[in-house]
Design an enzyme around this catalytic site. Structure first.
Site, PDB file in Angstrom:
ATOM      1  N   HIS A 370       0.080  -1.006   0.044  1.00  0.00           N
ATOM      2  CA  HIS A 370       0.048  -0.222   0.254  1.00  0.00           C
ATOM      3  C   HIS A 370       0.770   1.157  -0.250  1.00  0.00           C
ATOM      4  O   HIS A 370       0.255   2.168  -0.321  1.00  0.00           O
ATOM      5  CB  HIS A 370      -0.565   0.110   0.812  1.00  0.00           C
ATOM      6  CG  HIS A 370      -1.534  -0.620   1.628  1.00  0.00           C
ATOM      7  ND1 HIS A 370      -3.059  -0.635   0.455  1.00  0.00           N
ATOM      8  CD2 HIS A 370      -1.934  -2.309   2.115  1.00  0.00           C
ATOM      9  CE1 HIS A 370      -4.383  -1.960   0.998  1.00  0.00           C
ATOM     10  NE2 HIS A 370      -3.366  -3.456   1.473  1.00  0.00           N
ATOM     11  N   LYS A 561      -9.137  13.211   4.978  1.00  0.00           N
ATOM     12  CA  LYS A 561      -8.314  11.791   4.854  1.00  0.00           C
ATOM     13  C   LYS A 561      -7.106  12.828   5.796  1.00  0.00           C
ATOM     14  O   LYS A 561      -7.180  13.743   6.645  1.00  0.00           O
ATOM     15  CB  LYS A 561      -7.786  12.199   3.292  1.00  0.00           C
ATOM     16  CG  LYS A 561      -6.808  13.296   3.044  1.00  0.00           C
ATOM     17  CD  LYS A 561      -6.391  13.466   1.761  1.00  0.00           C
ATOM     18  CE  LYS A 561      -7.019  13.458   0.280  1.00  0.00           C
ATOM     19  NZ  LYS A 561      -6.820  12.447  -0.288  1.00  0.00           N
ATOM     20  N   ARG A 562      -6.234  11.862   6.368  1.00  0.00           N
ATOM     21  CA  ARG A 562      -5.301  12.006   7.237  1.00  0.00           C
ATOM     22  C   ARG A 562      -4.487  12.705   7.039  1.00  0.00           C
ATOM     23  O   ARG A 562      -4.314  12.882   5.124  1.00  0.00           O
ATOM     24  CB  ARG A 562      -3.965  10.570   7.092  1.00  0.00           C
ATOM     25  CG  ARG A 562      -4.735   9.115   7.631  1.00  0.00           C
ATOM     26  CD  ARG A 562      -5.382  10.017   9.319  1.00  0.00           C
ATOM     27  NE  ARG A 562      -3.839   9.462  10.285  1.00  0.00           N
ATOM     28  CZ  ARG A 562      -3.715   8.740  10.880  1.00  0.00           C
ATOM     29  NH1 ARG A 562      -4.347   7.603  11.088  1.00  0.00           N
ATOM     30  NH2 ARG A 562      -2.722   9.194  12.181  1.00  0.00           N
ATOM     31  N   LYS A 567       0.473  14.786   1.300  1.00  0.00           N
ATOM     32  CA  LYS A 567      -1.376  14.306   0.482  1.00  0.00           C
ATOM     33  C   LYS A 567      -1.832  16.087   0.118  1.00  0.00           C
ATOM     34  O   LYS A 567      -2.943  16.642  -0.614  1.00  0.00           O
ATOM     35  CB  LYS A 567      -2.552  14.011   1.316  1.00  0.00           C
ATOM     36  CG  LYS A 567      -2.620  12.185   1.886  1.00  0.00           C
ATOM     37  CD  LYS A 567      -3.138  12.240   2.886  1.00  0.00           C
ATOM     38  CE  LYS A 567      -3.424  10.490   3.005  1.00  0.00           C
ATOM     39  NZ  LYS A 567      -3.519  10.077   1.943  1.00  0.00           N
ATOM     40  N   THR A 669      -9.258   6.062  -1.827  1.00  0.00           N
ATOM     41  CA  THR A 669     -10.028   5.720  -1.742  1.00  0.00           C
ATOM     42  C   THR A 669     -11.427   6.681  -1.289  1.00  0.00           C
ATOM     43  O   THR A 669     -12.932   6.427  -2.109  1.00  0.00           O
ATOM     44  CB  THR A 669     -10.569   4.553  -0.804  1.00  0.00           C
ATOM     45  OG1 THR A 669      -9.989   4.875   0.523  1.00  0.00           O
ATOM     46  CG2 THR A 669     -10.042   3.380  -1.700  1.00  0.00           C
ATOM     47  N   LYS A 673     -15.814   7.469  -2.925  1.00  0.00           N
ATOM     48  CA  LYS A 673     -16.221   7.920  -2.187  1.00  0.00           C
ATOM     49  C   LYS A 673     -17.314   9.014  -3.188  1.00  0.00           C
ATOM     50  O   LYS A 673     -18.289   9.383  -3.388  1.00  0.00           O
ATOM     51  CB  LYS A 673     -16.404   7.782  -1.015  1.00  0.00           C
ATOM     52  CG  LYS A 673     -16.090   6.046  -0.920  1.00  0.00           C
ATOM     53  CD  LYS A 673     -14.911   6.591   1.156  1.00  0.00           C
ATOM     54  CE  LYS A 673     -14.243   5.132   1.687  1.00  0.00           C
ATOM     55  NZ  LYS A 673     -13.287   4.978   2.113  1.00  0.00           N
TER      56      LYS A 673
HETATM   57  C1  26Q Z   1       3.888   0.917   9.992  1.00  0.00           C
HETATM   58  C2  26Q Z   1       4.076   0.380  10.985  1.00  0.00           C
HETATM   59  C3  26Q Z   1       3.986   0.515  12.335  1.00  0.00           C
HETATM   60  C4  26Q Z   1       3.471   1.906  12.823  1.00  0.00           C
HETATM   61  C5  26Q Z   1       2.427   2.055  11.851  1.00  0.00           C
HETATM   62  C6  26Q Z   1       2.263   1.255  10.733  1.00  0.00           C
HETATM   63  C7  26Q Z   1       1.535   2.127   9.638  1.00  0.00           C
HETATM   64  C8  26Q Z   1      -0.051   1.653   9.627  1.00  0.00           C
HETATM   65  C9  26Q Z   1      -0.795   2.190   8.460  1.00  0.00           C
HETATM   66  C10 26Q Z   1       1.925   1.955   7.803  1.00  0.00           C
HETATM   67  C11 26Q Z   1       0.966   1.845   7.431  1.00  0.00           C
HETATM   68  C12 26Q Z   1      -0.562   2.168   7.842  1.00  0.00           C
HETATM   69  C13 26Q Z   1      -1.552   2.720   6.795  1.00  0.00           C
HETATM   70  C14 26Q Z   1      -0.998   2.480   5.708  1.00  0.00           C
HETATM   71  C15 26Q Z   1      -2.845   3.010   4.697  1.00  0.00           C
HETATM   72  O1  26Q Z   1      -3.376   4.021   4.798  1.00  0.00           O
HETATM   73  N1  26Q Z   1      -2.054   3.739   3.243  1.00  0.00           N
HETATM   74  C16 26Q Z   1      -3.231   3.966   1.932  1.00  0.00           C
HETATM   75  O2  26Q Z   1      -4.334   2.868   2.161  1.00  0.00           O
HETATM   76  C17 26Q Z   1      -4.804   2.811   1.409  1.00  0.00           C
HETATM   77  C18 26Q Z   1      -5.370   1.479   0.663  1.00  0.00           C
HETATM   78  O3  26Q Z   1      -5.083   1.353  -0.256  1.00  0.00           O
HETATM   79  C19 26Q Z   1      -4.919   3.511  -0.026  1.00  0.00           C
HETATM   80  O4  26Q Z   1      -5.789   3.904  -1.458  1.00  0.00           O
HETATM   81  C20 26Q Z   1      -3.873   4.627   0.496  1.00  0.00           C
HETATM   82  O5  26Q Z   1      -2.976   5.512  -1.191  1.00  0.00           O
HETATM   83  C21 26Q Z   1      -2.550   4.720   0.759  1.00  0.00           C
HETATM   84  O6  26Q Z   1      -2.081   5.492   1.574  1.00  0.00           O
END
Ligand code: 26Q
Length: 821
Positions: A370, A561-562, A567, A669, A673
């Site tokens: 991702h 979004k975050r 972004k 995503t 929406k």
């Molecule tokens: C990793 C290690 C330690 C702590 C946290 C993490 C961690 C947690 C969550 C790293 C990344 C995430 C989340 C990533 C994320 O939400 N990515 C998004 O995924 C979506 C679904 O595929 C995409 O549409 C987005 O583009 C992408 O940013």
């Protein structure tokens, strides 16, 4: 065991959906499950009783689905994810069961408003953002398209933090979604497993079998206990299971310590177990390298793998047929240690030799990536990995040896390529690369949009792709139209049904029929009326919660979004400042009234993201109080953006901001929406925006800025933002205002560093894209002024969003990766 023949056992009576029967059932649950009568019941009690009635209807289908998979001896899908951002479940379940009107009427008979109690259900916020919400949409779609699936994750006691604003700054508060209990879940103590950490590894008993087997004696041990939540598909065809693990101590109290008077020490085990599954890490794009996180990853991977193997052996007898009966999908690298865990189970517990174990493992796993952001790629220091998981460290070395020898001998890889594909990063302190482990341990590696998948091949996985050219494939993300259209936007859903019939409710691509009415004046008028009504709902909410006065006929320009620099919320805020200047300088022009809405959480340790939130609030305060732009421009930062807030904001948006630096957003995503709810997109050619343009047509989406290739080229030639900023009067004036403290009179230097960063390096190319963004915004104003043009485009966006249903995505995973359907 003596058990009656199934056909002679009593069966539950079939249920009717007559509102008066449902009302009786609700009162029955209220009385005998909650222990209250109707006069004493509070709103929370009505909610609980209602959920219990719905849950019972779901259970009938749940048992039938499980039975059917068992009888079919079919292959099961296991979706492993550290995040499931499901939000509220009541409306989802009622709507998918087709009981919305009946339930509303039943509650009305009892003097209860379903819309009031609905709001009391807490969001299950067991995720950060896109990745977690995708897992939730996938669960719903797998049930809908009849894929037998289990989601595996962690039952965090504290999910995503609640965001409050204190003087415009983000403050994080713990979210306690379980405070009133959780009536959707079932504890399954009988399916508990032991999970070990640390300790030593010895040669297994020399009985001649299994020359690779080792005996791992962990130093610390915990119990993993699952909680199951049913997931209902559309029309309740199938109900799947979301199985979330919680950690428990082996000995809840250390009696020796307690008896010796050490009452705190006696609870040590208990406290350590509790800490394991207590909190969700609130970072979504930096890999927080904490020990507890690796413990969470292993804890849930090991519990899930033990459960999967136990079920397989119980049903099919032979562990060697696992890849034929189980497809395990890794949602990013967070569960990647599962690759080593399955190897351990096969080799150490089932006496299978290494090469055969590796073949079984690879044929079982798929891995979804991702992100390409280097800071988000997970890796763990070798000493930490070795201390917590000594046996897995040995297996990682063994897998690596096999990989590197093959690459060198058969494919003649040189040193640079060898160090790029190695599972161990040796460029600094030695680290285990979880992305490479997941890649080599899987038969399929997929990206989440066409562009992202191509970039995976060219960047992070270039050398692994050269070694295994058939493994990388694309599965463009999708969203469930049930939650993101039928449930959140009943007005638009009804209007569409009146216009084109109900076919789109079972096949979202049938929405294309809306093309036929896109330019129909009468339909446009009704479409605009639905949008207006949704905007009134949001305006009223902002009035009640934040005391804001917002004109629902202004353009609602939304970025939710975050918060992350890539972004580019900053690009949007700077444009708001520039527009503010323009309106004040040229009050005589016909400005289009706009409300710029922002929402999103920043990772608690992400300094610049938090500063961007403060800037949005500072800019909002100044602009909203300036009579010179009254009625023309407003800026709003909505606190605590979450799934439930999204369900209100998506239907109320006119313009969707998807403005990440090209090449950085894997998919997005939210973009889908918004489109499905009739907003136009202003965006870069990034992630799934590219495919949205292909589907809706370039004239119906407002694309601006550098392409991913142009961004890469600019970076390579040494991008210099300063001269670009100086050439743009609009941009340099806006930046000067921000940097000099116009929006922060209490601390004039607050944004000096942020603005200076744009002049010095501007990693995310805000300056490079500013003029083209600003020009496109004025073009958007022009379209808004021509209502027939605007709504024609908006309707065509809805018409062509059907392909972005997660049903389509799941069917592709099912046939091209999992081998089911
Ligand atoms: C990793 C290690 C330690 C702590 C946290 C993490 C961690 C947690 C969550 C790293 C990344 C995430 C989340 C990533 C994320 O939400 N990515 C998004 O995924 C979506 C679904 O595929 C995409 O549409 C987005 O583009 C992408 O940013």
């Amino acid at each position: 065991m003596n058990r009656a023949n199934a056909s002679t056992l009593p069966k539950p009576a079939p249920r009717t959906s007559d509102p008066s029967v449902l009302a009786e059932e609700i009162v029955e649950r209220l009385t005998y499950r909650i222990g209250k009568n109707a006069t004493a019941a509070k709103s929370h009690d009505w909610l609980a009783a209602t959920i219990l009635v719905i849950r019972d209807r779901v259970i009938d289908r749940w048992i039938a689905s499980t039975q059917k998979t068992y009888e079919d001896e079919g292959k099961r899908v296991y979706y492993l994810s550290l995040e499931f951002l499901i939000g509220r479940l009541m409306r989802d379940a009622v709507s998918n069961l087709g009981l919305m009107d009946e339930m509303r009427d039943a509650l009305a008979l009892l003097g209860v408003d379903i819309d009031v109690i609905r709001e009391l259900e807490p969001d299950a916020a067991l995720g950060n953002g896109g990745l977690g919400r995708l897992a939730a949409c996938f669960m719903e779609s797998m049930a809908t398209v009849d894929v037998p699936a289990y989601g595996y994750g962690i039952r965090y006691v504290n999910g995503m933090f609640r965001q409050e604003m204190s003087d415009g700054w983000q403050v994080e508060l713990p979210e306690t979604w379980l405070a009133h209990g959780n009536n959707w879940e079932f504890e399954r103590r009988e399916a508990s497993y032991e999970i070990g950490f640390g300790g030593t590894v010895e040669l297994a008993a020399a009985d001649g079998s299994g020359d690779h087997a080792r005996h791992w004696k962990p130093h610390d041990r915990f119990i993993a206990t699952p909680y199951d939540t049913p997931v209902v598909g559309w029309r309740a065809n199938r109900v799947n299971t979301l199985r979330l693990w919680t950690a428990q101590p082996i000995d809840p109290i250390l009696l020796d310590a307690f008896n010796a008077g050490d009452h705190i020490g006696a609870l040590k085990e208990s406290n350590r177990a509790e800490a394991l599954t207590r909190v969700l890490y609130p970072a979504d794009s930096t890999a927080a390298g904490q020990e507890l996180r690796l413990q969470q990853e292993y804890f849930f991977s090991s519990a899930s793998l033990q459960d999967i193997v136990r079920r397989h052996v119980q049903y099919f007898g032979d562990i060697r047929t696992l890849p034929d009966k189980a497809a395990i999908q890794l949602n990013d690298t967070h569960p990647a240690v599962s690759v080593a865990e399955l190897m351990r189970i096969l080799i150490d517990l089932h006496n299978i030799d290494f090469d055969e174990a590796w073949d079984i493992t690879r044929r079982t796993f798929g891995y979804t990536n991702h992100t390409l952001l280097p800071e988000a790629l997970e890796s763990w220091p070798v000493p930490l990995f070795e201390r917590l998981l000594p046996r897995h460290m040995q297996l990682v070395y063994a897998i690596n040896a096999k990989l590197l020898i093959q690459a060198r001998r058969e494919h003649h890889f040189e040193d640079a390529a060898i160090s790029a594909i190695s599972l161990i990063d040796e460029s600094g302190d030695r680290r285990v690369r979880m992305g490479n482990l997941a890649f080599v341990g899987a038969h399929s590696i997929n990206g989440v949009s066409a562009l992202h998948t191509e970039l995976m091949k060219e960047t992070v996985f270039a050398d692994l792709h050269r070694l295994y050219p058939d493994r990388i494939n694309n599965k463009t993300n999708g969203i469930t139209p049930r939650r993101w259209l039928f449930q959140c936007n009943p007005g638009l859903t009804t209007l569409i049904r009146e216009a084109i019939g109900d076919a789109f409710m079972d096949d979202s691509e049938a929405l294309v029929a809306l093309d036929g009415v896109a330019d129909d004046a009468a339909f446009q008028e009704k479409f605009a009326a639905v949008k207006h009504a949704n905007k009134i709902v949001l305006s009223n909410l902002l009035r009640d919660r934040m005391g804001l006065k917002i004109d629902p006929s202004a353009m609602f320009d939304t970025q939710i979004k975050r918060i992350h620099e890539y972004k580019r919320q900053l690009l949007n805020i700077i444009e708001a400042v520039a527009l503010y200047d323009q309106i004040r300088s040229h009050p005589e022009r016909d400005w289009v009234p706009r409300v710029k809405l922002f929402g999103g959480k920043a990772a608690p340790s992400y300094h610049n993201a938090k500063l961007i939130i403060k800037l949005a609030n500072d800019v909002a305060r100044v602009i909203n109080h300036d009579p010179a732009v009254q009625g023309l421009l407003k800026v709003v930062f909505i606190p605590n953006y979450n799934v439930s807030m999204a369900e209100i904001m998506m239907p109320a948006a006119d313009l969707s901001e998807q403005i990440s630096t090209a090449g950085m957003e894997a998919s997005g995503t939210g973009n889908m929406k918004f489109g499905l709810n009739g907003a136009l997109t202003i965006g870069t050619l990034d992630g799934a925006n590219v495919e949205m343009r292909d589907h809706v047509g370039a004239e119906n989406i407002m694309i601006f800025g550098l392409t991913a290739a142009e961004v890469a080229a600019k970076r390579a030639e040494g991008y210099k933002p300063r001269p670009i900023i100086e050439q743009s009067r609009e941009l340099s004036q806006a930046l000067a205002a921000i940097a000099s403290g116009v929006f922060s009179p209490d601390d004039r230097n607050r944004y000096a560093g942020l603005v200076n960063g744009l002049y010095e390096h501007d990693w995310f190319m805000v300056a490079a894209d500013f003029d083209s963004y600003s020009a496109m915004q004025r073009h958007v104003d022009g379209i808004w002024t021509d209502k027939a043009d605007w709504y024609g485009k908006a309707i065509r966006n809805v018409a062509h969003m059907g392909w972005f249903s997660s049903d389509r995505t799941i069917r592709q995973y099912a046939s091209e990766i999992w081998g089911v359907l």
